[in-house]
Design a protein around this motif. Structure first.
Motif, PDB file in Angstrom:
ATOM      1  N   GLU A   1      20.356 -80.109  38.297  1.00  0.00           N
ATOM      2  CA  GLU A   1      20.538 -80.577  39.667  1.00  0.00           C
ATOM      3  C   GLU A   1      21.185 -81.970  39.699  1.00  0.00           C
ATOM      4  O   GLU A   1      20.689 -82.891  40.354  1.00  0.00           O
ATOM      5  CB  GLU A   1      19.195 -80.565  40.414  1.00  0.00           C
TER       6      GLU A   1
ATOM      7  N   SER B   1      25.642 -81.982  48.368  1.00  0.00           N
ATOM      8  CA  SER B   1      26.364 -80.732  48.582  1.00  0.00           C
ATOM      9  C   SER B   1      27.620 -80.998  49.397  1.00  0.00           C
ATOM     10  O   SER B   1      27.751 -82.053  50.041  1.00  0.00           O
ATOM     11  CB  SER B   1      25.465 -79.743  49.334  1.00  0.00           C
ATOM     12  N   PRO B   2      28.565 -80.053  49.414  1.00  0.00           N
ATOM     13  CA  PRO B   2      29.746 -80.218  50.264  1.00  0.00           C
ATOM     14  C   PRO B   2      29.387 -80.458  51.729  1.00  0.00           C
ATOM     15  O   PRO B   2      30.051 -81.240  52.413  1.00  0.00           O
ATOM     16  CB  PRO B   2      30.492 -78.894  50.080  1.00  0.00           C
ATOM     17  N   LYS B   3      28.321 -79.823  52.209  1.00  0.00           N
ATOM     18  CA  LYS B   3      27.892 -80.017  53.598  1.00  0.00           C
ATOM     19  C   LYS B   3      27.443 -81.465  53.814  1.00  0.00           C
ATOM     20  O   LYS B   3      27.823 -82.108  54.797  1.00  0.00           O
ATOM     21  CB  LYS B   3      26.756 -79.055  53.923  1.00  0.00           C
TER      22      LYS B   3
ATOM     23  N   GLU C   1      27.878 -71.173  44.329  1.00  0.00           N
ATOM     24  CA  GLU C   1      28.069 -70.642  45.675  1.00  0.00           C
ATOM     25  C   GLU C   1      28.863 -71.582  46.566  1.00  0.00           C
ATOM     26  O   GLU C   1      29.527 -71.128  47.504  1.00  0.00           O
ATOM     27  CB  GLU C   1      26.700 -70.347  46.310  1.00  0.00           C
ATOM     28  N   ASP C   2      28.797 -72.895  46.305  1.00  0.00           N
ATOM     29  CA  ASP C   2      29.487 -73.841  47.199  1.00  0.00           C
ATOM     30  C   ASP C   2      30.845 -74.297  46.660  1.00  0.00           C
ATOM     31  O   ASP C   2      31.511 -75.135  47.256  1.00  0.00           O
ATOM     32  CB  ASP C   2      28.600 -75.046  47.499  1.00  0.00           C
ATOM     33  N   GLY C   3      31.267 -73.736  45.505  1.00  0.00           N
ATOM     34  CA  GLY C   3      32.603 -74.005  44.979  1.00  0.00           C
ATOM     35  C   GLY C   3      32.702 -75.160  44.001  1.00  0.00           C
ATOM     36  O   GLY C   3      33.770 -75.386  43.415  1.00  0.00           O
ATOM     37  N   ARG C   4      31.598 -75.887  43.763  1.00  0.00           N
ATOM     38  CA  ARG C   4      31.699 -77.069  42.909  1.00  0.00           C
ATOM     39  C   ARG C   4      31.807 -76.743  41.421  1.00  0.00           C
ATOM     40  O   ARG C   4      32.070 -77.636  40.614  1.00  0.00           O
ATOM     41  CB  ARG C   4      30.502 -77.993  43.153  1.00  0.00           C
TER      42      ARG C   4
ATOM     43  N   TYR D   1      19.656 -75.091  38.364  1.00  0.00           N
ATOM     44  CA  TYR D   1      19.126 -75.317  39.712  1.00  0.00           C
ATOM     45  C   TYR D   1      17.832 -74.549  39.914  1.00  0.00           C
ATOM     46  O   TYR D   1      17.617 -73.501  39.300  1.00  0.00           O
ATOM     47  CB  TYR D   1      20.163 -74.922  40.774  1.00  0.00           C
TER      48      TYR D   1
ATOM     49  N   SER E   1      22.118 -77.778  46.460  1.00  0.00           N
ATOM     50  CA  SER E   1      23.051 -76.682  46.697  1.00  0.00           C
ATOM     51  C   SER E   1      23.539 -76.094  45.374  1.00  0.00           C
ATOM     52  O   SER E   1      23.838 -76.827  44.424  1.00  0.00           O
ATOM     53  CB  SER E   1      24.231 -77.201  47.514  1.00  0.00           C
ATOM     54  N   ASN E   2      23.619 -74.760  45.300  1.00  0.00           N
ATOM     55  CA  ASN E   2      24.051 -74.047  44.101  1.00  0.00           C
ATOM     56  C   ASN E   2      25.573 -74.163  43.946  1.00  0.00           C
ATOM     57  O   ASN E   2      26.324 -73.673  44.790  1.00  0.00           O
ATOM     58  CB  ASN E   2      23.641 -72.581  44.216  1.00  0.00           C
ATOM     59  N   PRO E   3      26.078 -74.790  42.866  1.00  0.00           N
ATOM     60  CA  PRO E   3      27.532 -74.972  42.719  1.00  0.00           C
ATOM     61  C   PRO E   3      28.296 -73.677  42.507  1.00  0.00           C
ATOM     62  O   PRO E   3      29.509 -73.643  42.746  1.00  0.00           O
ATOM     63  CB  PRO E   3      27.643 -75.886  41.496  1.00  0.00           C
TER      64      PRO E   3
END
Length: 291
Positions: free
Chosen positions: A126, A131-133, A250-253, A239, A246-248
């Motif tokens: 982690e 997160s991107p948000k 799923e969020d694109g990172r 994670y 946020s799970n990378p």
């Protein structure tokens, strides 16, 4: 829990920082980096298992554990990266495995991006930060609002002294109330190694409360991502399924990484290595090739 074989100190930016060592001095080296409000001995259970294969090191970040606090309460992440580089130089490590949790994961990602040839394998629990948000929400604020928020936070943290508790049992009660799912033996250990005794016999948590804020002088998120692109070693991003992080995958990172995989530890929060120790260690050992 496995006590360290050695506890010693090193110097970095005029500070004296503490570190611990487990395992056979002839074994391959591995460095562990703890998160915020934590300390080197929180790794005891993990380090004890890894010490069957590795020579394991962990240090107290500046402002944590037995390490010095900075006078102005400003703890930049890059200062922590510099301290890690100072530890590596002090130990004379040429190539090693690296693992960090939360703030420690952030530190290890930056270090590995700067010194990719030094790292055999990297584990970041982690450690990718907001997160991107969360980043989008932060960027939507004007620079004036962001800096005013920082000033308010800095003023509040600077005025805040360490929490004073009467004894270990009171501190343990607070730890237990915050982490009700952890076993009593682990709660006791994390508390006992995570407090310091004051001159009057009371105890306080062994970290500087002024260091819990963010610094406006940190590198940009774009620069942080560029460091991810520089990482060449196998990288495991871990994670907890019930964590706020946020799970990378799923969020694109995960995209900037050359050679990374993501695992989600079921029934674990922000401390997967504590919350689901056996599951975490089984997957970690498989990634490291230790079994």
């Amino acid at each position: 829990m496995t006590d360290p074989r050695l506890i010693d100190t090193f110097r970095s930016q005029r500070l004296t920082l503490s570190y611990a060592e487990w395992g056979d001095p002839a074994a391959p080296p591995m460095v562990l980096v703890h998160g915020g409000r934590d300390q080197k001995r929180s790794w005891d259970r993990v380090a004890g298992r890894l010490a069957q294969t590795y020579r394991v090191f962990a240090h107290d970040l500046r402002g944590h554990g037995q390490s010095d606090w900075v006078s102005d309460g400003d703890y930049g992440v890059m200062d922590h990266v510099y301290d890690l580089a100072s530890l590596v130089e002090h130990l004379g490590l040429e190539r090693f495995t690296l693992m960090g949790h939360s703030l420690g994961g952030n530190i290890t990602l930056r270090y590995t991006g700067l010194f990719p040839d030094k790292i055999e394998k990297l584990v970041a629990i982690e450690g990718l930060g907001p997160s991107p948000k969360m980043l989008a929400e932060r960027q939507a604020m004007s620079v004036t609002d962001r800096l005013m928020r920082w000033m308010d936070q800095r003023r509040s943290l600077s005025d805040r002294g360490p929490r004073v508790m009467q004894n270990l049992e009171e501190a343990k009660g607070r730890m237990q109330a915050a982490f009700t799912h952890l076993p009593d033996a682990l709660i006791h250990h994390l508390t006992e190694t995570g407090i310091k005794t004051n001159p009057d016999g009371t105890v306080s948590w062994a970290y500087d409360p002024a260091g819990m804020g963010f610094s406006p002088s940190d590198i940009s998120h774009e620069d942080f991502v560029q460091l991810w692109r520089e990482i060449t070693c196998p990288t495991w991003l871990v994670y907890g399924a019930t964590s706020w992080a946020s799970n990378p995958a799923e969020d694109g990172r995960i995209e900037p990484f050359q050679n990374a995989s993501v695992s989600v530890i079921e029934e674990a929060g922000h401390w997967p290595h504590h919350d689901q120790f056996e599951d975490f260690m089984t997957q970690l050992e498989a990634f490291l090739g230790s079994v």
